[in-house]
Design a protein around this motif. Structure first.
Motif, PDB file in Angstrom:
ATOM      1  N   LEU A  86       0.803  -1.221   0.064  1.00 31.02           N
ATOM      2  CA  LEU A  86      -0.130  -0.084  -0.007  1.00 31.02           C
ATOM      3  C   LEU A  86       0.824   1.191   0.128  1.00 31.02           C
ATOM      4  CD1 LEU A  86      -2.975  -0.902   2.425  1.00 31.02           C
ATOM      5  CD2 LEU A  86      -2.831  -0.858  -0.256  1.00 31.02           C
ATOM      6  N   ALA A  87       2.014   1.165   0.727  1.00 28.15           N
ATOM      7  CA  ALA A  87       2.924   2.393   0.964  1.00 28.15           C
ATOM      8  C   ALA A  87       3.458   2.654  -0.657  1.00 28.15           C
ATOM      9  CB  ALA A  87       3.763   2.147   1.985  1.00 28.15           C
ATOM     10  N   PHE A  88       4.036   1.473  -1.316  1.00 23.59           N
ATOM     11  CA  PHE A  88       4.625   1.725  -2.366  1.00 23.59           C
ATOM     12  C   PHE A  88       3.421   2.158  -3.592  1.00 23.59           C
ATOM     13  CE2 PHE A  88       5.716  -0.234  -6.816  1.00 23.59           C
ATOM     14  CZ  PHE A  88       7.239   0.496  -6.863  1.00 23.59           C
ATOM     15  N   THR A  89       2.180   1.616  -3.571  1.00 23.13           N
ATOM     16  CA  THR A  89       1.452   1.946  -4.416  1.00 23.13           C
ATOM     17  C   THR A  89       0.988   3.444  -4.312  1.00 23.13           C
ATOM     18  OG1 THR A  89       0.348   0.008  -4.416  1.00 23.13           O
ATOM     19  CG2 THR A  89      -1.116   1.598  -5.159  1.00 23.13           C
ATOM     20  N   ALA A  90       0.906   3.953  -3.109  1.00 20.84           N
ATOM     21  CA  ALA A  90       0.544   5.532  -2.753  1.00 20.84           C
ATOM     22  C   ALA A  90       1.860   6.122  -3.221  1.00 20.84           C
ATOM     23  CB  ALA A  90       0.500   5.650  -1.343  1.00 20.84           C
ATOM     24  N   ALA A  91       3.005   5.905  -3.174  1.00 17.45           N
ATOM     25  CA  ALA A  91       4.117   6.660  -3.670  1.00 17.45           C
ATOM     26  C   ALA A  91       4.224   6.611  -5.110  1.00 17.45           C
ATOM     27  CB  ALA A  91       5.672   5.770  -3.398  1.00 17.45           C
ATOM     28  N   VAL A  92       3.936   5.612  -5.923  1.00 16.73           N
ATOM     29  CA  VAL A  92       3.899   5.440  -7.222  1.00 16.73           C
ATOM     30  C   VAL A  92       2.722   6.462  -7.816  1.00 16.73           C
ATOM     31  CG1 VAL A  92       3.135   4.061  -9.372  1.00 16.73           C
ATOM     32  CG2 VAL A  92       5.027   3.329  -7.595  1.00 16.73           C
ATOM     33  N   VAL A  93       1.590   6.485  -7.082  1.00 18.05           N
ATOM     34  CA  VAL A  93       0.517   7.151  -7.520  1.00 18.05           C
ATOM     35  C   VAL A  93       0.399   8.582  -7.194  1.00 18.05           C
ATOM     36  CG1 VAL A  93      -2.236   7.588  -7.212  1.00 18.05           C
ATOM     37  CG2 VAL A  93      -1.150   5.214  -7.210  1.00 18.05           C
ATOM     38  N   TYR A  94       1.128   9.190  -6.031  1.00 19.91           N
ATOM     39  CA  TYR A  94       1.177  10.481  -5.391  1.00 19.91           C
ATOM     40  C   TYR A  94       2.285  11.165  -5.682  1.00 19.91           C
ATOM     41  CZ  TYR A  94      -3.657   9.370  -4.375  1.00 19.91           C
ATOM     42  OH  TYR A  94      -4.875   9.056  -4.532  1.00 19.91           O
ATOM     43  N   ALA A  95       3.542  10.526  -5.877  1.00 20.35           N
ATOM     44  CA  ALA A  95       4.952  11.242  -5.766  1.00 20.35           C
ATOM     45  C   ALA A  95       5.025  11.570  -7.310  1.00 20.35           C
ATOM     46  CB  ALA A  95       5.912  10.135  -5.231  1.00 20.35           C
ATOM     47  N   PRO A  96       5.444  12.785  -7.547  1.00 24.34           N
ATOM     48  CA  PRO A  96       5.452  13.390  -8.961  1.00 24.34           C
ATOM     49  C   PRO A  96       6.712  12.785  -9.497  1.00 24.34           C
ATOM     50  CG  PRO A  96       4.800  15.252  -7.334  1.00 24.34           C
ATOM     51  CD  PRO A  96       5.171  13.898  -6.512  1.00 24.34           C
ATOM     52  N   PRO A  97       7.754  12.441  -9.041  1.00 19.69           N
ATOM     53  CA  PRO A  97       8.848  11.927  -9.638  1.00 19.69           C
ATOM     54  C   PRO A  97       8.539  10.290 -10.031  1.00 19.69           C
ATOM     55  CG  PRO A  97       9.804  12.747  -7.643  1.00 19.69           C
ATOM     56  CD  PRO A  97       8.472  12.800  -7.521  1.00 19.69           C
ATOM     57  N   LEU A  98       7.715   9.819  -9.214  1.00 16.56           N
ATOM     58  CA  LEU A  98       7.322   8.522  -9.459  1.00 16.56           C
ATOM     59  C   LEU A  98       6.197   8.327 -10.617  1.00 16.56           C
ATOM     60  CD1 LEU A  98       7.877   6.665  -6.136  1.00 16.56           C
ATOM     61  CD2 LEU A  98       9.248   6.271  -8.192  1.00 16.56           C
ATOM     62  N   GLN A  99       5.354   9.353 -10.647  1.00 17.44           N
ATOM     63  CA  GLN A  99       4.152   9.574 -11.579  1.00 17.44           C
ATOM     64  C   GLN A  99       4.774   9.722 -12.817  1.00 17.44           C
ATOM     65  OE1 GLN A  99       2.177  13.039 -10.184  1.00 17.44           O
ATOM     66  NE2 GLN A  99       0.429  11.808  -9.221  1.00 17.44           N
ATOM     67  N   HIS A 100       5.925  10.406 -13.055  1.00 19.26           N
ATOM     68  CA  HIS A 100       6.400  10.469 -14.281  1.00 19.26           C
ATOM     69  C   HIS A 100       7.138   9.250 -14.881  1.00 19.26           C
ATOM     70  CE1 HIS A 100       8.496  12.418 -17.435  1.00 19.26           C
ATOM     71  NE2 HIS A 100       9.727  11.985 -17.140  1.00 19.26           N
ATOM     72  N   ILE A 101       7.742   8.525 -13.951  1.00 14.65           N
ATOM     73  CA  ILE A 101       8.296   7.311 -14.151  1.00 14.65           C
ATOM     74  C   ILE A 101       7.315   6.193 -14.654  1.00 14.65           C
ATOM     75  CG2 ILE A 101       9.802   5.377 -13.313  1.00 14.65           C
ATOM     76  CD1 ILE A 101      11.398   7.380 -11.529  1.00 14.65           C
ATOM     77  N   PHE A 102       6.363   6.004 -13.794  1.00 16.44           N
ATOM     78  CA  PHE A 102       5.567   5.015 -13.988  1.00 16.44           C
ATOM     79  C   PHE A 102       4.139   5.410 -14.935  1.00 16.44           C
ATOM     80  CE2 PHE A 102       7.799   3.580 -10.239  1.00 16.44           C
ATOM     81  CZ  PHE A 102       7.780   2.046 -10.668  1.00 16.44           C
ATOM     82  N   GLY A 103       3.906   6.678 -15.264  1.00 13.10           N
ATOM     83  CA  GLY A 103       3.011   7.132 -16.101  1.00 13.10           C
ATOM     84  C   GLY A 103       1.786   7.255 -15.260  1.00 13.10           C
ATOM     85  N   THR A 104       1.554   7.707 -14.069  1.00 16.55           N
ATOM     86  CA  THR A 104       0.399   7.361 -13.182  1.00 16.55           C
ATOM     87  C   THR A 104      -0.026   8.753 -13.044  1.00 16.55           C
ATOM     88  OG1 THR A 104       1.600   7.599 -11.137  1.00 16.55           O
ATOM     89  CG2 THR A 104       0.982   5.465 -12.148  1.00 16.55           C
ATOM     90  N   ALA A 105      -1.292   8.931 -12.505  1.00 18.52           N
ATOM     91  CA  ALA A 105      -1.902  10.275 -12.135  1.00 18.52           C
ATOM     92  C   ALA A 105      -2.572  10.286 -10.662  1.00 18.52           C
ATOM     93  CB  ALA A 105      -2.957  10.782 -13.183  1.00 18.52           C
ATOM     94  N   ALA A 106      -2.514  11.164 -10.004  1.00 15.54           N
ATOM     95  CA  ALA A 106      -3.123  11.118  -8.568  1.00 15.54           C
ATOM     96  C   ALA A 106      -4.724  10.863  -8.775  1.00 15.54           C
ATOM     97  CB  ALA A 106      -3.031  12.383  -7.966  1.00 15.54           C
ATOM     98  N   LEU A 107      -5.097  10.153  -8.103  1.00 10.24           N
ATOM     99  CA  LEU A 107      -6.516   9.750  -7.799  1.00 10.24           C
ATOM    100  C   LEU A 107      -7.312  10.310  -6.858  1.00 10.24           C
ATOM    101  CD1 LEU A 107      -6.247   5.737  -8.232  1.00 10.24           C
ATOM    102  CD2 LEU A 107      -6.808   7.555  -9.939  1.00 10.24           C
ATOM    103  N   SER A 108      -8.705  10.691  -6.946  1.00  9.66           N
ATOM    104  CA  SER A 108      -9.305  11.612  -6.078  1.00  9.66           C
ATOM    105  C   SER A 108      -9.772  10.717  -4.780  1.00  9.66           C
ATOM    106  CB  SER A 108     -10.725  12.169  -6.944  1.00  9.66           C
ATOM    107  OG  SER A 108     -11.377  11.157  -7.485  1.00  9.66           O
ATOM    108  N   PRO A 109     -10.458  11.047  -3.854  1.00  6.01           N
ATOM    109  CA  PRO A 109     -11.007  10.237  -3.071  1.00  6.01           C
ATOM    110  C   PRO A 109     -12.191   9.455  -3.692  1.00  6.01           C
ATOM    111  CG  PRO A 109     -10.435  12.495  -1.989  1.00  6.01           C
ATOM    112  CD  PRO A 109     -10.219  12.636  -3.511  1.00  6.01           C
TER     113      PRO A 109
END
Length: 158
Positions: A86-109
């Motif tokens: 869960l911590a790793f998933t949150a980092a991939v989804v919400y940390a901008p550097p990881l968003q760029h690497i993994f092509g993710t976007a922040a999710l809304s509640p």
């Protein structure tokens, strides 16, 4: 469990795109109006897979017994593994550097609320299947036991 997980994840993906106004055939590539929605849809897919795997991890703890008899919190390593996941998933989804690497976007509640019940649905479906198997086996064993007892009784009278 795999079919249920796939249906849930695809549902989250398509719901995210449709909610943004997407129709089949609409472009979602970089520079298009729906590109952000596409990133969110792929992110909800990733988060959905993680959520379904949590349900699968709990379901896989036993073949026949209910998780309630085994205990939900008895496997500390599993709980630590889920916390890390869960911590790793949150980092991939919400940390901008990881968003760029993994092509993710922040999710809304609201998007997270869609995914939140996935582990319970996957685990619950497996729990129902186990219950059916246990009761089917108990019925089969009771029928067999009655048949053997009747046969022995008839043999002893002969």
């Amino acid at each position: 469990m795999g079919t249920i997980s796939a249906a849930l994840v695809m549902g989250g993906f398509l719901f995210t795109l449709w909610h943004a106004g997407w129709s089949p055939g609409d472009p979602t590539g970089s520079g298009t109006p729906l590109h952000q929605a596409y990133l969110e849809a792929t992110t909800i897919t990733f988060v959905g897979i993680v959520a379904c795997q949590i349900g699968t991890a709990f379901a896989a703890r036993t073949d026949r017994a209910s998780l309630f008899t085994v205990g939900i919190f008895t496997n500390r390593l599993l709980l630590w593994g889920i916390a890390f996941e869960l911590a790793f998933t949150a980092a991939v989804v919400y940390a901008p550097p990881l968003q760029h690497i993994f092509g993710t976007a922040a999710l809304s509640p609201a998007q997270l609320a869609i995914v939140a019940p996935f582990p319970l649905i996957v685990w619950g479906a497996d729990e129902v299947l186990r219950w059916v198997r246990r009761h089917r086996d108990a019925t089969r064993n009771a029928t067999l036991s009655t048949s053997v007892t009747s046969r022995l009784t008839s043999l002893s009278k002969a």
